[in-house]
Design a protein around this motif. Structure first.
Motif, short mmCIF file in Angstrom:
data_model
loop_
_atom_site.label_atom_id
_atom_site.label_comp_id
_atom_site.label_asym_id
_atom_site.label_seq_id
_atom_site.Cartn_x
_atom_site.Cartn_y
_atom_site.Cartn_z
N LEU A 187 -31.29 -43.94 -0.49
CA LEU A 187 -30.24 -43.13 0.13
C LEU A 187 -29.92 -41.92 -0.75
O LEU A 187 -29.77 -40.79 -0.26
N LYS A 188 -29.83 -42.16 -2.05
CA LYS A 188 -29.49 -41.04 -2.95
C LYS A 188 -30.57 -39.96 -2.93
O LYS A 188 -30.31 -38.80 -3.22
N GLY A 189 -31.79 -40.37 -2.56
CA GLY A 189 -32.90 -39.39 -2.54
C GLY A 189 -32.96 -38.58 -1.26
O GLY A 189 -33.77 -37.65 -1.15
N VAL A 190 -32.13 -38.92 -0.30
CA VAL A 190 -32.23 -38.26 1.01
C VAL A 190 -32.07 -36.73 0.96
O VAL A 190 -32.88 -36.02 1.55
N PRO A 191 -31.06 -36.22 0.25
CA PRO A 191 -30.92 -34.76 0.26
C PRO A 191 -32.21 -34.07 -0.19
O PRO A 191 -32.63 -33.07 0.40
N ASP A 192 -32.86 -34.65 -1.20
CA ASP A 192 -34.07 -34.04 -1.68
C ASP A 192 -35.22 -34.15 -0.67
O ASP A 192 -35.98 -33.21 -0.46
N LEU A 193 -35.30 -35.30 0.00
CA LEU A 193 -36.35 -35.47 1.02
C LEU A 193 -36.16 -34.46 2.15
O LEU A 193 -37.11 -33.89 2.67
N VAL A 194 -34.90 -34.25 2.51
CA VAL A 194 -34.62 -33.30 3.59
C VAL A 194 -34.95 -31.88 3.13
O VAL A 194 -35.53 -31.09 3.87
N PRO A 222 -42.16 -36.43 4.04
CA PRO A 222 -42.38 -37.32 2.90
C PRO A 222 -42.34 -38.80 3.29
O PRO A 222 -41.64 -39.18 4.23
N GLU A 223 -43.12 -39.61 2.58
CA GLU A 223 -43.00 -41.06 2.72
C GLU A 223 -41.61 -41.46 2.25
O GLU A 223 -41.10 -40.90 1.28
N CYS A 224 -40.99 -42.39 2.92
CA CYS A 224 -39.65 -42.80 2.45
C CYS A 224 -39.29 -44.18 2.97
O CYS A 224 -39.96 -44.75 3.83
N HIS A 225 -38.20 -44.70 2.43
CA HIS A 225 -37.64 -46.00 2.81
C HIS A 225 -37.31 -45.95 4.30
O HIS A 225 -36.87 -44.92 4.81
N GLU A 226 -37.48 -47.08 4.99
CA GLU A 226 -37.26 -47.04 6.44
C GLU A 226 -35.81 -46.74 6.83
O GLU A 226 -35.55 -46.27 7.93
N ALA A 227 -34.88 -46.98 5.90
CA ALA A 227 -33.48 -46.69 6.22
C ALA A 227 -33.22 -45.19 6.32
O ALA A 227 -32.29 -44.76 7.01
N VAL A 228 -34.04 -44.41 5.64
CA VAL A 228 -33.80 -42.96 5.66
C VAL A 228 -34.84 -42.19 6.48
O VAL A 228 -34.68 -41.00 6.74
N LEU A 229 -35.87 -42.90 6.92
CA LEU A 229 -36.93 -42.25 7.70
C LEU A 229 -36.39 -41.51 8.94
O LEU A 229 -36.80 -40.37 9.20
N PRO A 230 -35.47 -42.12 9.71
CA PRO A 230 -34.98 -41.39 10.89
C PRO A 230 -34.33 -40.05 10.52
O PRO A 230 -34.44 -39.08 11.27
N ILE A 231 -33.67 -39.99 9.38
CA ILE A 231 -33.03 -38.74 8.96
C ILE A 231 -34.09 -37.69 8.69
O ILE A 231 -34.04 -36.56 9.19
N VAL A 232 -35.09 -38.08 7.90
CA VAL A 232 -36.13 -37.13 7.50
C VAL A 232 -36.94 -36.69 8.73
O VAL A 232 -37.26 -35.51 8.89
#
Ligand code: M6R
Length: 616
Positions: A445-452, A573-583
């Motif tokens: 979750l903390k990585g989301v801003p960077d993934l976006v 980016p590859e990411c945790h499934e909890a944040v995939l919908p956001i990305v």
């Protein structure tokens, strides 16, 4: 729906009102108008079309004075014409009124008023309300002017059914405004030697940060030096003055071409703000200050029921997936507009969530009230602080993404996805999720801003794709599991702002009907994650390709897509499934935005829409 602005003070009212209307235009842009009191009469200017048109067509000296009201309209009763634009003036010329909402019994009131000699120039329910007020005012000749004005508003409102946010002027009361609300938002801005009324804070934020949120059934009487709030039954209300935390810049374009573009690119910061202070010290779970429900009580909940409309409803579908997956608690998701009439059997240990960016959507508000009436606790996920849904809920989570002005929801949507993901974590950690899985989840979750941020770097490529695809008339958006709601959101974004027909489906469901649409002229946007669903999604893509359908793939970096299968590939980016919908949402926001731009659509104010839907 509809924006209301009022001003009373020492400055020229019209300039301040028109500026406020420009900021509120996203609430409705069918027509605009302003009425200012001067020497016992109204200076009135109103016109079908945008506020800019009104400004250009109205010489400033024609609307002078320091007390006035203004309105941007989203048409309900009556077409988009100059005559139907607000403010409306009563046929005796004494009352000017602006209104947001719907007067349901306007037809019978109009019939009555016609027998009393009132005449009508428009087809609106608002003009009926205005004349009813004039009627009551005429019937109260003995009372002193100010209380006569206020009392007539009270009497009028007791006779109307429906919803309203109104602001009223009277020629006999040169420095007074009376305003009231029921079901439509209205706030009072308390400035330095001046007062303002508005449907939301963006209209007044440049003049004051001190506001009073009016509640349903309240009437505010404002003079040049004071204000008082009472109820429809004339009981005094002690006002609470809140301080707005939004800044003026939040409501400005800051160099972007459109608010939608600005809000898409603001997402990394917005998501940061949604998360701020919401992780437990041990780094393994989320925490929420405002839920107003103890961990023990939350542990007893055996079903969550989410209610929302539009994009917020899509966010709920993702939350359903994540909560069921990580917390193992069943979740029901309903369109708020359906829930209020469905009367479905509900369990006794159900907890409701309403989700709404604006916090004013009438269907969501009505659903909240229905759930509460049935004795349930209802929490809210909302962005606008002090909004009706936020205030009427028993607790909840603010999104803290600042004002969202583009009609198409972007940063508010991804923030709702984030809150849903955080709730899934919080509820999961109360149940079976291990400490280490919690730590990994929090890290994601903390990585989301960077993934976006990284995903936003694909913007130039997406712009290029948009240029090539803008001429298609139909699109399918296809995804599986938590990416199915993202497919729905992608389709909604595209149709809202570009007026291109688009549908979202679970990828495998496509072969049960929608595949009939596929041809060279109907492209499909596929969401392709690596992992267990990869091969399944690829099979669906093959089925489309076999029928000459063009494919735009939004694929995670590790997906080894068969050569030539997708015509366009946008990597995320590859990411945790909890944040995939956001990305995964970001590329389709950009695609819709650039297609709409290519087609020269009015991106922030698409036809027929309004930002917050406050009529049923
Ligand atoms: O303010 P809300 O979140 O309650 O609004 C709900 C919908 O009206 C909203 O999401 C709408 O669908 C947007 N135009 C989507 O972009």
């Amino acid at each position: 729906m509809c924006g209301i602005v009022g001003y009373i003070g020492k400055q020229k009212a019209s300039a301040i009102i028109l500026e406020g209307l420009k900021r509120l235009e996203y609430r409705g842009y069918d027509s605009a108008g302003v009425a200012v009191l001067r020497d016992g009469h109204f200076d009135l200017a109103k016109k079908a079309g945008r506020v800019e048109g009104l400004i250009k067509g109205t010489p400033a000296q024609k609307i002078a004075g320091t007390t006035g009201i203004g309105h941007t309209r989203w048409a309900t009763h009556g077409g988009v014409t100059d005559a139907n634009a607000h403010p409306h003036i009563s046929s005796d010329g004494r009352i000017a009124l602006i209104h947001n909402g719907v007067i349901e019994n306007y037809a019978s009131i109009k019939k009555f008023l016609l027998t009393k000699g009132f005449t009508f120039l428009s087809e609106t329910d608002t003009e009926v309300l205005c004349n009813l007020l004039a009627y009551h005012y005429q019937k109260e000749p003995a009372a002193p002017e100010a209380s006569r004005f206020l009392e007539s508003v009270r009497k009028t409102l007791r006779h109307v059914e429906g919803t309203y946010g109104i602001a009223v002027l009277c020629t006999d009361c040169p420095a007074e405004i009376v305003a009231a609300r029921k079901g439509s938002p209205l706030i009072l801005g308390v400035g330095d030697g001046e007062y303002m009324l508005a449907s939301d804070v963006s209209a007044i934020i440049s003049r004051t940060q001190n506001v009073v949120y009016l509640k349903d059934g309240e009437i505010v009487h404002i003079t040049a030096t004071n204000f008082s709030i009472t109820t429809l039954d004339a009981e005094d209300v002690s006002p609470v003055v809140d301080t707005i935390t939004w800044k003026v810049e939040d409501a400005d374009l800051n160099g972007y071409a459109h608010f939608m573009e600005k809000e898409i690119f603001e997402q990394p910061a917005a998501l940061e703000n949604t998360m701020r202070g919401r992780f437990a010290e041990d780094g393994s779970t989320a925490q929420f200050g405002g839920l107003n429900i103890s961990a023990v009580d939350l542990r007893q909940v055996d079903r969550f029921h989410f209610l929302a409309c539009g994009s917020a409803w899509h966010a709920c579908l993702v939350a359903e997936h994540l909560i069921e997956r990580f917390a193992r608690v069943p979740v029901e998701v309903d369109y708020a507009s359906e829930f209020r009439y469905r009367n479905m059997p509900l369990g006794s240990s159900t907890l409701f969530f309403t989700v709404s960016q604006s916090g004013e959507t009438i269907d969501t508000l009505a659903a909240l009230r229905e759930a509460k009436r049935k004795g349930y606790k209802v929490l809210a996920i909302a962005n606008v602080v002090g909004s009706t849904i936020a205030r009427e809920a028993d607790g909840g989570v603010y999104q803290h993404v600042g004002p969202e002005i583009g009609v198409a929801s972007t940063k508010a949507f991804t923030s709702q996805l984030l809150v849903g993901a955080m709730l899934a974590l919080y509820l999961g950690r109360m149940r079976d999720m291990s400490f280490s899985d919690g730590v990994e989840y929090v890290k994601a979750l903390k990585g989301v801003p960077d993934l976006v941020r990284r995903t936003l770097e694909t913007a130039p490529k997406i712009k290029e794709i948009a240029r090539r695809y803008a001429h298609y008339h139909d699109f399918l958006f296809l995804g599986r599991l938590s990416l199915f709601p993202v497919a729905l959101e992608g389709a909604l974004k595209l149709k809202e702002i570009s007026y291109i027909h688009a549908e979202g489906y679970p990828a495998a469901e496509m072969k049960h009907g929608p595949i009939a649409l596929i041809s060279e002229s109907c492209p499909s946007v596929f969401f392709v994650p690596s992992g267990e669903m990869f091969n399944k999604v690829v099979s669906s893509m093959q089925e489309i390709k076999a029928r000459k359908g063009r494919i735009i793939a939004v694929a995670t970096e590790n997906c080894d897509l068969p050569a030539g299968l997708a015509d366009e590939v946008i990597r995320i980016p590859e990411c945790h499934e909890a944040v995939l919908p956001i990305v995964a949402t970001v590329p389709v926001q950009l695609l819709s935005y650039y297609i709409a731009e290519e087609l020269k659509r009015d991106v922030d104010k698409p036809r027929n829409l309004a930002k917050s839907v406050t009529v049923e």
